[in-house]
Design a protein around this motif. Structure first.
Motif, PDB file in Angstrom:
ATOM      1  N   ALA A   1     110.952  49.377   9.768  1.00  8.35           N
ATOM      2  CA  ALA A   1     109.991  50.346  10.305  1.00  8.35           C
ATOM      3  C   ALA A   1     109.325  49.804  11.560  1.00  8.35           C
ATOM      4  O   ALA A   1     109.105  50.535  12.535  1.00  8.35           O
ATOM      5  CB  ALA A   1     108.941  50.683   9.241  1.00  8.35           C
ATOM      6  N   GLU A   2     109.005  48.507  11.569  1.00 12.05           N
ATOM      7  CA  GLU A   2     108.410  47.880  12.753  1.00 12.05           C
ATOM      8  C   GLU A   2     109.359  47.984  13.945  1.00 12.05           C
ATOM      9  O   GLU A   2     108.952  48.356  15.049  1.00 12.05           O
ATOM     10  CB  GLU A   2     108.107  46.402  12.469  1.00 12.05           C
ATOM     11  N   ARG A   3     110.625  47.643  13.729  1.00  8.43           N
ATOM     12  CA  ARG A   3     111.590  47.673  14.826  1.00  8.43           C
ATOM     13  C   ARG A   3     111.791  49.097  15.350  1.00  8.43           C
ATOM     14  O   ARG A   3     111.874  49.310  16.559  1.00  8.43           O
ATOM     15  CB  ARG A   3     112.927  47.081  14.352  1.00  8.43           C
ATOM     16  N   ILE A   4     111.874  50.053  14.429  1.00  8.30           N
ATOM     17  CA  ILE A   4     112.051  51.460  14.836  1.00  8.30           C
ATOM     18  C   ILE A   4     110.879  51.921  15.696  1.00  8.30           C
ATOM     19  O   ILE A   4     111.064  52.488  16.774  1.00  8.30           O
ATOM     20  CB  ILE A   4     112.184  52.362  13.586  1.00  8.30           C
ATOM     21  N   MET A   5     109.665  51.678  15.220  1.00  5.92           N
ATOM     22  CA  MET A   5     108.475  52.126  15.942  1.00  5.92           C
ATOM     23  C   MET A   5     108.341  51.431  17.294  1.00  5.92           C
ATOM     24  O   MET A   5     108.087  52.074  18.324  1.00  5.92           O
ATOM     25  CB  MET A   5     107.226  51.874  15.096  1.00  5.92           C
ATOM     26  N   ASN A   6     108.538  50.105  17.300  1.00  9.08           N
ATOM     27  CA  ASN A   6     108.368  49.355  18.549  1.00  9.08           C
ATOM     28  C   ASN A   6     109.357  49.784  19.625  1.00  9.08           C
ATOM     29  O   ASN A   6     108.994  49.940  20.791  1.00  9.08           O
ATOM     30  CB  ASN A   6     108.520  47.852  18.279  1.00  9.08           C
ATOM     31  N   ASP A   7     110.611  49.987  19.242  1.00 13.44           N
ATOM     32  CA  ASP A   7     111.614  50.416  20.221  1.00 13.44           C
ATOM     33  C   ASP A   7     111.324  51.830  20.726  1.00 13.44           C
ATOM     34  O   ASP A   7     111.458  52.115  21.916  1.00 13.44           O
ATOM     35  CB  ASP A   7     113.011  50.366  19.593  1.00 13.44           C
ATOM     36  N   ALA A   8     110.944  52.727  19.815  1.00 11.72           N
ATOM     37  CA  ALA A   8     110.701  54.125  20.201  1.00 11.72           C
ATOM     38  C   ALA A   8     109.499  54.245  21.134  1.00 11.72           C
ATOM     39  O   ALA A   8     109.483  55.101  22.028  1.00 11.72           O
ATOM     40  CB  ALA A   8     110.483  54.975  18.958  1.00 11.72           C
ATOM     41  N   LEU A   9     108.497  53.388  20.955  1.00 15.99           N
ATOM     42  CA  LEU A   9     107.297  53.464  21.790  1.00 15.99           C
ATOM     43  C   LEU A   9     107.586  53.126  23.255  1.00 15.99           C
ATOM     44  O   LEU A   9     106.800  53.459  24.136  1.00 15.99           O
ATOM     45  CB  LEU A   9     106.216  52.524  21.249  1.00 15.99           C
ATOM     46  N   MET A  10     108.702  52.466  23.519  1.00 13.51           N
ATOM     47  CA  MET A  10     109.072  52.158  24.904  1.00 13.51           C
ATOM     48  C   MET A  10     109.719  53.354  25.608  1.00 13.51           C
ATOM     49  O   MET A  10     109.813  53.375  26.833  1.00 13.51           O
ATOM     50  CB  MET A  10     110.051  50.987  24.928  1.00 13.51           C
ATOM     51  N   ALA A  11     110.190  54.338  24.822  1.00 14.71           N
ATOM     52  CA  ALA A  11     111.013  55.430  25.364  1.00 14.71           C
ATOM     53  C   ALA A  11     110.340  56.227  26.478  1.00 14.71           C
ATOM     54  O   ALA A  11     110.971  56.493  27.509  1.00 14.71           O
ATOM     55  CB  ALA A  11     111.465  56.354  24.231  1.00 14.71           C
ATOM     56  N   PRO A  12     109.072  56.646  26.333  1.00 15.59           N
ATOM     57  CA  PRO A  12     108.461  57.413  27.434  1.00 15.59           C
ATOM     58  C   PRO A  12     108.408  56.635  28.748  1.00 15.59           C
ATOM     59  O   PRO A  12     108.673  57.191  29.816  1.00 15.59           O
ATOM     60  CB  PRO A  12     107.054  57.711  26.901  1.00 15.59           C
ATOM     61  N   TYR A  13     108.091  55.322  28.667  1.00 20.17           N
ATOM     62  CA  TYR A  13     108.030  54.490  29.873  1.00 20.17           C
ATOM     63  C   TYR A  13     109.404  54.431  30.552  1.00 20.17           C
ATOM     64  O   TYR A  13     109.525  54.649  31.765  1.00 20.17           O
ATOM     65  CB  TYR A  13     107.565  53.089  29.492  1.00 20.17           C
ATOM     66  N   TYR A  14     110.454  54.162  29.768  1.00 22.87           N
ATOM     67  CA  TYR A  14     111.806  54.094  30.325  1.00 22.87           C
ATOM     68  C   TYR A  14     112.230  55.445  30.920  1.00 22.87           C
ATOM     69  O   TYR A  14     112.887  55.501  31.960  1.00 22.87           O
ATOM     70  CB  TYR A  14     112.804  53.678  29.246  1.00 22.87           C
ATOM     71  N   GLN A  15     111.862  56.542  30.239  1.00 24.51           N
ATOM     72  CA  GLN A  15     112.258  57.873  30.711  1.00 24.51           C
ATOM     73  C   GLN A  15     111.589  58.218  32.032  1.00 24.51           C
ATOM     74  O   GLN A  15     112.199  58.818  32.919  1.00 24.51           O
ATOM     75  CB  GLN A  15     111.912  58.922  29.655  1.00 24.51           C
ATOM     76  N   ILE A  16     110.325  57.835  32.188  1.00 22.21           N
ATOM     77  CA  ILE A  16     109.600  58.094  33.444  1.00 22.21           C
ATOM     78  C   ILE A  16     110.280  57.359  34.598  1.00 22.21           C
ATOM     79  O   ILE A  16     110.470  57.911  35.690  1.00 22.21           O
ATOM     80  CB  ILE A  16     108.120  57.674  33.305  1.00 22.21           C
ATOM     81  N   LEU A  17     110.662  56.101  34.354  1.00 23.19           N
ATOM     82  CA  LEU A  17     111.360  55.334  35.391  1.00 23.19           C
ATOM     83  C   LEU A  17     112.735  55.925  35.683  1.00 23.19           C
ATOM     84  O   LEU A  17     113.154  56.022  36.839  1.00 23.19           O
ATOM     85  CB  LEU A  17     111.487  53.867  34.962  1.00 23.19           C
ATOM     86  N   GLU A  18     113.446  56.332  34.633  1.00 24.26           N
ATOM     87  CA  GLU A  18     114.772  56.926  34.826  1.00 24.26           C
ATOM     88  C   GLU A  18     114.693  58.199  35.658  1.00 24.26           C
ATOM     89  O   GLU A  18     115.531  58.436  36.536  1.00 24.26           O
ATOM     90  CB  GLU A  18     115.406  57.227  33.467  1.00 24.26           C
ATOM     91  N   ASN A  19     113.681  59.037  35.378  1.00 27.74           N
ATOM     92  CA  ASN A  19     113.524  60.278  36.139  1.00 27.74           C
ATOM     93  C   ASN A  19     113.193  60.008  37.606  1.00 27.74           C
ATOM     94  O   ASN A  19     113.402  60.863  38.465  1.00 27.74           O
ATOM     95  CB  ASN A  19     112.424  61.154  35.522  1.00 27.74           C
TER      96      ASN A  19
ATOM     97  N   ARG B   1     117.371  66.447  25.996  1.00 32.52           N
ATOM     98  CA  ARG B   1     117.934  66.202  27.328  1.00 32.52           C
ATOM     99  C   ARG B   1     117.361  67.157  28.362  1.00 32.52           C
ATOM    100  O   ARG B   1     117.098  66.767  29.510  1.00 32.52           O
ATOM    101  CB  ARG B   1     119.459  66.333  27.270  1.00 32.52           C
ATOM    102  N   ALA B   2     117.148  68.405  27.966  1.00 35.77           N
ATOM    103  CA  ALA B   2     116.579  69.392  28.894  1.00 35.77           C
ATOM    104  C   ALA B   2     115.091  69.129  29.143  1.00 35.77           C
ATOM    105  O   ALA B   2     114.613  69.202  30.269  1.00 35.77           O
ATOM    106  CB  ALA B   2     116.777  70.798  28.340  1.00 35.77           C
ATOM    107  N   VAL B   3     114.369  68.778  28.063  1.00 34.13           N
ATOM    108  CA  VAL B   3     112.915  68.642  28.169  1.00 34.13           C
ATOM    109  C   VAL B   3     112.508  67.338  28.848  1.00 34.13           C
ATOM    110  O   VAL B   3     111.628  67.325  29.710  1.00 34.13           O
ATOM    111  CB  VAL B   3     112.264  68.739  26.768  1.00 34.13           C
ATOM    112  N   LYS B   4     113.155  66.219  28.482  1.00 31.87           N
ATOM    113  CA  LYS B   4     112.659  64.918  28.961  1.00 31.87           C
ATOM    114  C   LYS B   4     112.915  64.694  30.452  1.00 31.87           C
ATOM    115  O   LYS B   4     112.316  63.812  31.056  1.00 31.87           O
ATOM    116  CB  LYS B   4     113.248  63.784  28.130  1.00 31.87           C
ATOM    117  N   SER B   5     113.763  65.521  31.057  1.00 31.52           N
ATOM    118  CA  SER B   5     113.970  65.413  32.504  1.00 31.52           C
ATOM    119  C   SER B   5     112.728  65.821  33.288  1.00 31.52           C
ATOM    120  O   SER B   5     112.624  65.548  34.485  1.00 31.52           O
ATOM    121  CB  SER B   5     115.153  66.284  32.931  1.00 31.52           C
ATOM    122  N   THR B   6     111.772  66.464  32.624  1.00 40.36           N
ATOM    123  CA  THR B   6     110.534  66.906  33.301  1.00 40.36           C
ATOM    124  C   THR B   6     109.430  65.852  33.243  1.00 40.36           C
ATOM    125  O   THR B   6     108.378  66.039  33.846  1.00 40.36           O
ATOM    126  CB  THR B   6     110.000  68.195  32.649  1.00 40.36           C
ATOM    127  N   LEU B   7     109.636  64.744  32.518  1.00 46.64           N
ATOM    128  CA  LEU B   7     108.563  63.782  32.258  1.00 46.64           C
ATOM    129  C   LEU B   7     108.253  62.925  33.482  1.00 46.64           C
ATOM    130  O   LEU B   7     109.146  62.439  34.163  1.00 46.64           O
ATOM    131  CB  LEU B   7     108.950  62.871  31.086  1.00 46.64           C
TER     132      LEU B   7
END
Length: 545
Positions: free
Chosen positions: A464-482, A33-39
């Motif tokens: 494993a496919e579902r886990i990887m595919n969902d997680a790969l979206m996280a940086p994109y969503y976090q950038i928009l959220e920030n 939570r502390a680190v990803k606010s900088t992305l």
């Protein structure tokens, strides 16, 4: 009465199964939570209480700096935080940037996998194995679609990594252009408020310091000699301080600096480390191992002797180590020892000798004839490497600021940008803003990939496919959220297209200059998957109570 006491033992606390994993996830959440606010381009800075800095605090947007500052009271949560720190440090060490992305990915992988494994009776070990296989396939695909750098993208990478500071981005790009593909760019503090670049001649060796006691700058983990240090070059193993007592006595008496490039006996190392620990700055002696091995080592050491104006004390030449004097030592204007490499800045007085030596090497290169074509090419390439090292330019970005706090934050950004630019030059670039990971290497969005692959597979592989595919979206969503944007309400990225959060436009990321170094993206993903698999595979945690 005689009493027997049992030896004191640490009392351990043990957590199992869901309780253990829940505590690990709590620790990860606190760090993430502390680190990803900088992305991202609109990421925020973090204020850290730090007794090491002026005013007792520092302000930074550097993910690894934020992560390194976090420790918590709960021992189990702290273990998880340390695992995440390791992922961030490894990414920073390999690529110089991407630490925040690595942490965002790791948290997303662990959370998604935890939900997936709770719902279904799956074999955790098999799921983890499939996750690693998918990660390896994605990395291959990312490298295949990577684009080479040009002058325009060079500046874009530097600007983005410097938190969208176009002035710093242009300065770094111009410095890299000037030093060339074989050159090196480093960062140091300016003596004034201005930030600028200096280009100097220097030689880089792939050998770092051999003892942490040689470090003089704790943040960069570098040992710096900047007072015209002397250099001893030898292939002898130096058995003890007595073997070179003559020159050492003069070095210490005159309070000079000495870099030894050679092999040291363990007794010598122990004595040297002991003296440095006891006397601190009064003993200005550092050591690195010789570059390369065998005949290549002898050639490179001979080159260094020419560049520094010294003598290579070589056993095959019959040189006696005990007879050396100060005249046999080389000299440099400055030396910077890092954990993995060393930069030597020769003095200008040696320039004529170096130029003549380079001419001789080119003549040797052109006249080289060996029966085997492969051997000839190998020899010629090595000679070119020697020439590049001798003629290599080193760019120094001097970072200036009005206050100590501003300097720390600015230097963090510049160091990230310098490393990211070098990484991009090595392995090329990918669309930035989280698009490269959100989309398949071939260009299909990852939510489409779930439908395409998930329907054909069952059990652990599909999970494993579902886990990887969902997680790969996280940086994109976090950038928009920030950036204060709702990702669900915006167009999903596809083949190099995504959102420019500064302009709030859907753009071609390459044309908009929003790009990431391939090496940074690959390292962030690889280290995130590694730490996620470690945590998911854990079933018991033992800590000191």
């Amino acid at each position: 009465m005689k009493m027997n006491f049992l030896p004191t033992r640490d009392v351990k606390e043990i957590h199992y199964d869901d309780d253990a994993r829940e505590k690990l996830i709590n620790g990860i959440s606190k760090l993430a939570r502390a680190v990803k606010s900088t992305l991202g381009a609109r990421g925020r800075t973090v204020i850290i209480q730090s007794p090491e800095h002026v005013g007792g605090m520092t302000v930074t947007k550097d993910g690894v700096t934020v992560a390194s500052s976090i420790n918590v009271a709960d021992a189990t949560e702290d273990l998880a935080i340390n695992l995440m720190k390791e992922a961030a440090r490894n990414t920073a060490s390999e690529a110089g940037d991407g630490t925040t992305t690595s942490i965002v990915l790791a948290e997303a992988l662990i959370r998604r996998a935890t939900d997936e494994l709770k719902e279904k009776n799956l074999d955790v070990v098999s799921v983890c194995r499939f996750m690693q296989e998918i990660c390896d396939e994605i990395i291959v695909g990312l490298r295949k679609t990577s684009k080479k750098m040009n002058n325009k993208t060079l500046e874009a990478v530097a600007t983005i990594s410097a938190n969208n500071d176009s002035v710093i981005g242009k300065l770094i790009a111009d410095t890299y252009k000037e030093v060339g593909s074989h050159g090196v760019v480093t960062v140091s503090d300016s003596e004034g408020p201005h930030t600028y670049a200096d280009i100097v001649n220097g030689i880089k060796l792939d050998r770092g310091w051999t003892s942490p006691l040689f470090v003089t700058d704790q943040k960069t983990q570098e040992g710096i000699f900047d007072n015209d240090p002397f250099i001893l070059l030898t292939d002898h193993e130096i058995p003890s301080i007595d073997s070179i007592e003559g020159v050492l006595r003069e070095i210490i008496q005159q309070k000079q600096e000495l870099l030894i490039i050679g092999h040291l006996d363990d007794r010598f190392k122990a004595t040297l480390n002991s003296n440095i620990a006891r006397q601190g700055g009064d003993v200005k002696i550092k050591h690195i191992m010789p570059p390369q091995f065998g005949w290549k080592m002898h050639d490179l050491m001979s080159d260094l002797a020419v560049a520094t104006g010294g003598k290579y004390i070589c056993s095959t030449h019959g040189d006696d180590l005990s007879l050396i004097t100060m005249k046999d030592l080389g000299r440099a204007s400055k030396v910077i020892l890092g954990p993995d490499s060393t930069l030597i800045f020769p003095q200008d007085s040696n320039e004529t000798s170096v130029n003549e030596h380079i001419k001789g090497l080119w003549a040797e290169h052109d006249s080289l004839k060996i029966k085997s074509l492969a051997m000839q090419k190998d020899e010629q390439n090595f000679i070119k490497e020697r020439i590049a090292a001798l003629a290599g330019n080193i760019g120094i970005i001097k970072v200036g600021a009005q206050t100590e706090m501003e300097l720390r934050e600015k230097r963090d950004r510049v160091e990230d940008a310098v490393c990211a630019t070098r990484a991009a030059m090595e392995e090329g670039i990918l669309p930035g803003g989280g698009v490269a990971l959100f989309c398949l290497p071939g260009g299909e969005a990852s939510d489409i990939r779930i439908d395409r692959i998930g329907n054909k597979n069952r059990g652990e592989n599909a999970a494993a496919e579902r886990i990887m595919n969902d997680a790969l979206m996280a940086p994109y969503y976090q950038i928009l959220e920030n950036a204060g944007m709702n990702a669900v309400e915006h167009t999903f990225p596809e083949k190099n297209f995504g959102w420019d959060v500064k302009a709030q436009e859907y753009v071609d990321m390459y044309k908009a200059g929003i790009i990431d170094p391939t090496k940074v993206t690959v390292c962030a993903l690889k280290n995130a998957v590694s730490v996620a698999i470690t945590i998911l595979s854990t079933n018991a945690i033992i800590t000191t109570k």
